[in-house]
Scaffold this motif. Structure first.
Motif, PDB file in Angstrom:
ATOM      1  N   ALA A  31      24.051  -0.704   6.499  1.00 44.38           N
ATOM      2  CA  ALA A  31      22.806   0.030   6.243  1.00 44.38           C
ATOM      3  C   ALA A  31      22.023   0.237   7.531  1.00 44.38           C
ATOM      4  N   ARG A  32      21.430   1.401   7.667  1.00 53.15           N
ATOM      5  CA  ARG A  32      20.638   1.729   8.856  1.00 53.15           C
ATOM      6  C   ARG A  32      19.188   2.074   8.534  1.00 53.15           C
ATOM      7  N   GLN A  33      18.907   2.464   7.311  1.00 53.52           N
ATOM      8  CA  GLN A  33      17.559   2.892   6.952  1.00 53.52           C
ATOM      9  C   GLN A  33      16.944   2.061   5.829  1.00 53.52           C
ATOM     10  N   SER A  34      17.639   1.968   4.700  1.00 53.65           N
ATOM     11  CA  SER A  34      17.037   1.294   3.547  1.00 53.65           C
ATOM     12  C   SER A  34      18.098   0.684   2.647  1.00 53.65           C
ATOM     13  N   VAL A  35      17.697  -0.376   1.957  1.00 58.18           N
ATOM     14  CA  VAL A  35      18.496  -0.995   0.907  1.00 58.18           C
ATOM     15  C   VAL A  35      17.582  -1.227  -0.290  1.00 58.18           C
ATOM     16  N   VAL A  56      18.446 -10.540   4.681  1.00 55.09           N
ATOM     17  CA  VAL A  56      17.681 -10.991   5.846  1.00 55.09           C
ATOM     18  C   VAL A  56      18.223 -10.337   7.118  1.00 55.09           C
ATOM     19  N   ALA A  57      19.539 -10.292   7.256  1.00 58.36           N
ATOM     20  CA  ALA A  57      20.139  -9.672   8.439  1.00 58.36           C
ATOM     21  C   ALA A  57      19.789  -8.189   8.516  1.00 58.36           C
ATOM     22  N   ALA A  58      19.814  -7.502   7.367  1.00 64.31           N
ATOM     23  CA  ALA A  58      19.460  -6.082   7.358  1.00 64.31           C
ATOM     24  C   ALA A  58      18.001  -5.881   7.746  1.00 64.31           C
ATOM     25  N   SER A  59      17.124  -6.691   7.185  1.00 63.07           N
ATOM     26  CA  SER A  59      15.706  -6.567   7.493  1.00 63.07           C
ATOM     27  C   SER A  59      15.431  -6.822   8.968  1.00 63.07           C
ATOM     28  N   GLN A  60      16.107  -7.798   9.536  1.00 60.23           N
ATOM     29  CA  GLN A  60      15.862  -8.154  10.937  1.00 60.23           C
ATOM     30  C   GLN A  60      16.357  -7.097  11.918  1.00 60.23           C
ATOM     31  N   ARG A  61      17.274  -6.238  11.480  1.00 63.75           N
ATOM     32  CA  ARG A  61      17.705  -5.149  12.367  1.00 63.75           C
ATOM     33  C   ARG A  61      16.944  -3.854  12.080  1.00 63.75           C
ATOM     34  N   GLY A  62      15.865  -3.957  11.289  1.00 57.08           N
ATOM     35  CA  GLY A  62      14.970  -2.828  11.091  1.00 57.08           C
ATOM     36  C   GLY A  62      15.174  -2.024   9.839  1.00 57.08           C
ATOM     37  N   VAL A  63      16.045  -2.474   8.943  1.00 58.62           N
ATOM     38  CA  VAL A  63      16.269  -1.770   7.678  1.00 58.62           C
ATOM     39  C   VAL A  63      15.170  -2.150   6.691  1.00 58.62           C
ATOM     40  N   ALA A  64      14.627  -1.164   5.984  1.00 59.57           N
ATOM     41  CA  ALA A  64      13.630  -1.435   4.941  1.00 59.57           C
ATOM     42  C   ALA A  64      14.359  -1.927   3.696  1.00 59.57           C
ATOM     43  N   VAL A  65      14.101  -3.169   3.291  1.00 59.28           N
ATOM     44  CA  VAL A  65      14.807  -3.791   2.168  1.00 59.28           C
ATOM     45  C   VAL A  65      13.830  -4.018   1.023  1.00 59.28           C
ATOM     46  N   SER A 108      10.511  -7.503 -23.322  1.00 61.88           N
ATOM     47  CA  SER A 108      10.957  -6.302 -22.618  1.00 61.88           C
ATOM     48  C   SER A 108      11.369  -6.679 -21.198  1.00 61.88           C
ATOM     49  N   ARG A 109      12.673  -6.619 -20.912  1.00 58.73           N
ATOM     50  CA  ARG A 109      13.190  -7.068 -19.627  1.00 58.73           C
ATOM     51  C   ARG A 109      13.840  -5.911 -18.875  1.00 58.73           C
ATOM     52  N   ASP A 110      13.841  -6.018 -17.550  1.00 55.86           N
ATOM     53  CA  ASP A 110      14.568  -5.068 -16.713  1.00 55.86           C
ATOM     54  C   ASP A 110      15.994  -5.586 -16.559  1.00 55.86           C
ATOM     55  N   HIS A 111      16.896  -5.027 -17.335  1.00 54.89           N
ATOM     56  CA  HIS A 111      18.288  -5.489 -17.374  1.00 54.89           C
ATOM     57  C   HIS A 111      19.198  -4.654 -16.475  1.00 54.89           C
ATOM     58  N   ARG A 112      18.639  -3.761 -15.680  1.00 52.17           N
ATOM     59  CA  ARG A 112      19.451  -2.870 -14.849  1.00 52.17           C
ATOM     60  C   ARG A 112      20.038  -3.591 -13.649  1.00 52.17           C
ATOM     61  N   LYS A 113      21.146  -3.035 -13.144  1.00 47.77           N
ATOM     62  CA  LYS A 113      21.814  -3.573 -11.959  1.00 47.77           C
ATOM     63  C   LYS A 113      22.096  -2.407 -11.024  1.00 47.77           C
ATOM     64  N   LEU A 114      21.506  -2.456  -9.843  1.00 42.63           N
ATOM     65  CA  LEU A 114      21.588  -1.302  -8.955  1.00 42.63           C
ATOM     66  C   LEU A 114      21.458  -1.734  -7.505  1.00 42.63           C
ATOM     67  N   VAL A 115      22.296  -1.157  -6.657  1.00 43.49           N
ATOM     68  CA  VAL A 115      22.161  -1.286  -5.208  1.00 43.49           C
ATOM     69  C   VAL A 115      22.302   0.111  -4.622  1.00 43.49           C
ATOM     70  N   VAL A 116      21.330   0.533  -3.811  1.00 42.72           N
ATOM     71  CA  VAL A 116      21.387   1.832  -3.141  1.00 42.72           C
ATOM     72  C   VAL A 116      21.219   1.606  -1.646  1.00 42.72           C
ATOM     73  N   PRO A 169       2.340  -5.984  -2.750  1.00 39.65           N
ATOM     74  CA  PRO A 169       1.526  -4.773  -2.937  1.00 39.65           C
ATOM     75  C   PRO A 169       1.449  -3.909  -1.691  1.00 39.65           C
ATOM     76  N   GLN A 170       1.711  -4.515  -0.521  1.00 37.37           N
ATOM     77  CA  GLN A 170       1.598  -3.758   0.723  1.00 37.37           C
ATOM     78  C   GLN A 170       2.899  -3.065   1.112  1.00 37.37           C
ATOM     79  N   ALA A 171       3.908  -3.088   0.243  1.00 43.85           N
ATOM     80  CA  ALA A 171       5.198  -2.491   0.566  1.00 43.85           C
ATOM     81  C   ALA A 171       5.040  -1.009   0.851  1.00 43.85           C
ATOM     82  N   PRO A 172       5.736  -0.502   1.850  1.00 41.95           N
ATOM     83  CA  PRO A 172       5.652   0.929   2.172  1.00 41.95           C
ATOM     84  C   PRO A 172       6.303   1.774   1.096  1.00 41.95           C
ATOM     85  N   ALA A 173       5.971   3.046   1.106  1.00 44.99           N
ATOM     86  CA  ALA A 173       6.587   3.966   0.155  1.00 44.99           C
ATOM     87  C   ALA A 173       8.088   4.022   0.405  1.00 44.99           C
ATOM     88  N   LEU A 174       8.836   4.275  -0.667  1.00 43.13           N
ATOM     89  CA  LEU A 174      10.279   4.386  -0.510  1.00 43.13           C
ATOM     90  C   LEU A 174      10.610   5.546   0.420  1.00 43.13           C
TER      91      LEU A 174
END
Length: 370
Positions: A31-35, A56-65, A108-116, A169-174
């Motif tokens: 990953a280079r931009q986002s996960v 953690v490794a992705a975040s430390q190389r500048g990827v938004a996780v 009511s639970r979030d039962h989804r499984k997703l990685v992008v 709450p301070q997370a940047p926009a996707l």
């Protein structure tokens, strides 16, 4: 709810953890931009450690996780592990933490499984970050590329920004989409999701496919407690001469009471001509369906709970090649299963009959309460 069918996608079937876990970790490592990750189950352990190290490794190389967990399913993730993630710059949120507000909201639970990854590559299936997925449970995922990935990103953003989601709450926009991605000729695919009893597009889509299947309708689900409408459609399809088969867990089950409750429907299904297989090697946690040349695979269990309460999402694909690949996977699993016949089911011991009645009655009460 559904998105529009999109052309020019690539969808790869990844059966079993020894195929989809390496593919997932490789994609995150590149990953280079986002996960973006959305999971129901995440518990501290060996697999969670590997996931945390990769993020953690992705975040430390500048990827938004961005990590979105269910507030109940991820209760087994330790505070120390959460601190590791947040300290490294991972944006962490929980969907609908348990509270005193109302019973209906808590279930009511979030039962989804997703990685992008980088808005260009998506994975979905029934996986989670718990150690059972390393070897003990049979699971299936798909890797998706093409225009349909944008719909997975939009679905993630919808829950990430939900008023029921807490934390960061301070997370940047996707990040925005990286533009059009085509795979020629590619396959036709769409994202379909459920959101409680008001939005049951997954169920409606499955019922439509059952009604119009001309050759085969094979369904795998770990928690077989189907609605009346689904049962009647399966029986009707079998009586019309369609090849209707169910691939269900055997004795190895994480919630055996659900298995026993679902067995109360076996007799009528078998009389109608539905073939039932119980998987023997391990607990089969996968959720996938093939109807002629249509495939649906994702998080939905096709039971009352998934269809009436949970946030669910599946990848649907119309492609003869992928459908045959999924059918071949079914065939391998049928061969590793015990087929339940009308004769063998009629010979089951008295204590098994009582067990089925007891759990079936309890499930019926719970269903009416919901």
């Amino acid at each position: 709810m559904t998105t529009a069918w999109r052309q020019h996608n690539r969808v790869d079937l990844l059966p079993e953890a020894d195929r989809f876990l390496p593919a997932l970790f490789e994609a995150v490592a590149e990953a280079r931009q986002s996960v973006l990750i959305e999971l129901y189950l995440m518990e501290s352990g060996e697999l969670a450690d590997r996931v945390i190290e990769a993020l953690v490794a992705a975040s430390q190389r500048g990827v938004a996780v961005y990590l979105l967990l269910d507030g109940f399913g991820a209760m087994g993730l330790s505070g120390q592990d959460r601190e590791r993630l947040v300290a490294s710059g991972v944006w962490l949120r929980d969907f609908n933490p348990l509270g005193w507000h109302s019973l209906g909201r808590n279930v009511s639970r979030d039962h989804r499984k997703l990685v992008v990854v980088d808005q260009r590559l998506a994975f979905t299936g029934g996986f989670g970050a718990v150690d059972e997925f390393l070897a003990a449970w049979f699971e299936v995922a798909v890797r998706v590329e093409g225009p349909v990935v944008d719909d997975w990103v939009a679905l993630f953003a919808q829950v990430w920004n939900s008023p029921l989601t807490r934390g960061a709450p301070q997370a940047p926009a996707l990040p925005p989409s990286s533009g059009e991605r085509r795979h020629d000729p590619g396959v036709r695919a769409r994202v379909i999701w459920g959101r409680g009893y008001r939005f049951q597009a997954i169920r409606h889509s499955l019922q439509e496919r059952i009604a119009h299947a001309e050759r085969r309708l094979w369904l795998c689900t770990p928690y077989f407690v189907p609605t009346l409408g689904l049962r009647l459609r399966l029986q009707r399809a079998a009586r019309k001469g369609r090849d209707v088969r169910l691939l269900l867990p055997g004795r190895d089950h994480d919630h055996p009471g659900i298995r026993y409750a679902g067995q109360r429907f076996y007799s009528r299904l078998l009389r109608a001509g539905v073939r039932i297989y119980e998987f023997q090697p391990s607990f089969i946690h996968a959720k996938f369906v093939v109807a002629d040349d249509w495939v649906s695979l994702g998080s939905c269990n096709f039971d009352h709970w998934s269809l009436q309460w949970n946030l669910e999402a599946n990848q649907e694909v119309e492609d003869a090649v992928l459908a045959d690949e999924v059918a071949a996977l079914f065939e391998r699993n049928f061969a590793a299963s015990r087929e339940i016949t009308r004769e063998s089911w009629a010979r089951r011991p008295w204590w098994a009959r009582i067990r089925t009645w007891l759990y079936g009655t309890l499930d019926g009460w719970l269903t009416r309460l919901r």
